[in-house]
Design an enzyme around this catalytic site. Structure first.
Site, PDB file in Angstrom:
ATOM      1  CG  ASN A  34      37.953  34.004  44.560  1.00  0.00           C
ATOM      2  OD1 ASN A  34      37.131  34.910  44.604  1.00  0.00           O
ATOM      3  ND2 ASN A  34      37.767  32.918  43.828  1.00  0.00           N
ATOM      4  CB  CYS A  60      32.900  35.049  41.158  1.00  0.00           C
ATOM      5  SG  CYS A  60      33.299  34.156  42.686  1.00  0.00           S
ATOM      6  CG  HIS A 105      36.290  36.391  39.689  1.00  0.00           C
ATOM      7  ND1 HIS A 105      36.307  36.831  40.995  1.00  0.00           N
ATOM      8  CD2 HIS A 105      36.273  35.036  39.735  1.00  0.00           C
ATOM      9  CE1 HIS A 105      36.306  35.779  41.803  1.00  0.00           C
ATOM     10  NE2 HIS A 105      36.283  34.685  41.058  1.00  0.00           N
TER      11      HIS A 105
END
Length: 333
Positions: A287, A116, A257
Site C-alpha cells: 500500500n 490515500c 487506491h
C-alpha cells in the site's frame, strides 16, 4: 476566466525505491506466522526508502518521468500540487522543494493532504484550475508516500500493509470530449480516529514525552477501514459517473487506491465488474498511500491497458475518511 476547455492527463511517471522488504522480514519483526501477511492482505513484498533518500528527491524522479512522458520541460509547468502526509518537514510544503529540484521556475506550488485519496483530490483541484484559467497550460500532480518511517514494524495491526512509492501526472488541454468529465468527493468523519498518526501534530508535538510513547507511528483499525470502503466507495463512484451522465456499465477501466488485494477484489465483485477491468500492484509494492493510484495509472498506461477513448474511473479512500472519484475519457495522441 475563459471559456471552459477540456483537461486531461498528458503524461505519467513513477518512482519505487530499490530497498526490498519481504513479508518474511516483516512477519519476523512482528511475531506473525509466516504467510499471514499475504493471506490477509494479498501483499507479497514492498520497497522502502533508504536512510539517505528523501520524499522530495524521490518525488522529483517521478515528476521528471511524467514530464518526459508528456514531452514538456519543467519550465512549462504552471502549477504543482503534492499530495502527501510524509513531506520532508512538517513545513514548508513538499511541493515547494519539488519545485526547486525540478527547476520549475514558472510554477506555483502547494501541498494537499487527503491521505490515500490524495492523488485523486489533487487531480480534481488541478483540472479545475486548468479548466478555469487559460493562463495555466500545464499542471503537475505528484502523490508522495515515504511512510516506512511512520510504521512500527513490530506492530502486527499496522505493519502488514505499507511500502514507499511516488507517482506523478502532467495535466493539460486535450481535444473536446476527452479528459476529465466529472469529479466527486465525500467525507464520513464519524470514523476520524480509525487510521491516524498523532505524533508531530499540534495536539502531540515533537517533545520527549510524546516521542517515547510511539505516537509517531501508524495506528489502524483494519476492520473499520474494510467497512468504510465497501459501504462508501461504490457510492462515490456511482455519484461521479452520474455527474458525467454515465453508469458503471460504461466504464472501461478502474484505477483504485491499492489498499489491500482482497479489498479490491471484493469491491470489483460488489460492483459486478471483472477484475480484468482494473490494474493492481499492491501484491508487489504494498500500500503506497497517496502514490498508489498514480503508480497504478502509470503502470496501466505503460502496459497499454488503457486506450484512447476509454472511460476511466480513478477512485480512492483516505483516512478521515475521505472518498473520491474522478471520471475521464482517456486521450492519447
Amino acid at each position: 476566466m475563459a471559456n471552459k476547455r477540456s483537461i486531461g492527463i498528458l503524461g505519467v511517471g513513477k518512482c519505487i525505491p530499490e530497498t526490498l522488504l519481504t513479508n518474511e522480514e516483516v512477519e519476523k519483526k512482528a511475531g506473525l506466522p509466516i504467510g499471514t501477511i499475504e493471506a490477509k492482505t494479498g501483499v507479497k513484498k514492498r520497497y522502502i526508502a533508504s536512510e539517505s533518500e528523501t520524499a522530495s528527491g524521490l518525488s522529483a524522479i517521478a515528476c521528471e518521468a511524467a514530464l518526459n512522458s508528456a514531452k514538456i520541460c519543467s519550465e512549462q509547468v504552471n502549477s504543482i500540487i503534492a499530495c502527501t502526509f510524509t513531506a520532508d518537514y512538517v513545513m514548508p510544503a513538499l511541493a515547494c522543494k519539488v519545485h526547486q529540484l525540478l527547476g520549475a521556475k514558472n510554477a506555483s506550488a502547494f501541498d494537499v493532504m487527503a491521505n490515500c485519496t490524495g492523488f485523486q483530490v489533487g487531480l480534481n483541484l488541478m483540472s479545475d484550475r486548468l479548466t478555469s484559467d487559460v493562463s495555466q497550460s500545464y499542471g503537475l500532480v505528484v502523490g508522495a508516500a515515504l511512510q516506512s518511517r511512520f510504521v512500527n514494524w513490530s506492530d502486527s495491526s499496522s505493519c502488514m500493509y505499507f511500502g514507499d512509492g511516488f507517482g506523478a501526472a502532467v495535466l493539460g488541454e486535450v481535444p473536446e470530449g476527452y479528459g476529465f468529465l466529472s469529479h466527486d468527493t465525500l467525507t464520513n468523519s464519524s470514523v476520524y480516529e480509525s487510521v491516524r498518526i498523532r505524533g508531530g501534530g499540534s495536539s502531540f508535538p515533537m517533545r520527549p514525552e510524546n516521542i517515547s510513547s510511539n505516537l509517531n507511528y501508524y495506528e489502524i483499525n483494519g476492520m473499520e477501514v474494510w467497512k468504510q470502503v465497501v459501504q462508501y466507495q461504490p457510492k462515490i463512484i456511482k455519484s461521479a459517473l452520474a455527474k458525467a451522465g454515465l453508469s458503471i456499465d460504461d466504464v472501461d477501466f478502474f484505477i483504485f487506491h491499492q489498499a489491500n488485494m482482497n479489498l479490491i477484489s471484493y469491491l470489483m465483485g460488489k460492483m459486478k465488474m471483472s477484475i480484468d477491468k482494473t490494474h493492481t500492484n499492491v501484491a508487489e509494492i504494498g500500500n503506497t498511500a497517496e502514490a498508489s493510484m498514480a503508480i497504478a495509472l502509470c503502470e496501466a498506461v505503460q502496459e497499454n491497458k488503457i486506450k484512447s477513448g476509454d472511460v476511466v474511473v480513478i477512485s480512492g479512500v483516505g483516512a478521515g475518511f475521505t472518498y473520491g472519484a474522478s471520471v475521464m475519457r482517456w486521450w492519447a495522441p
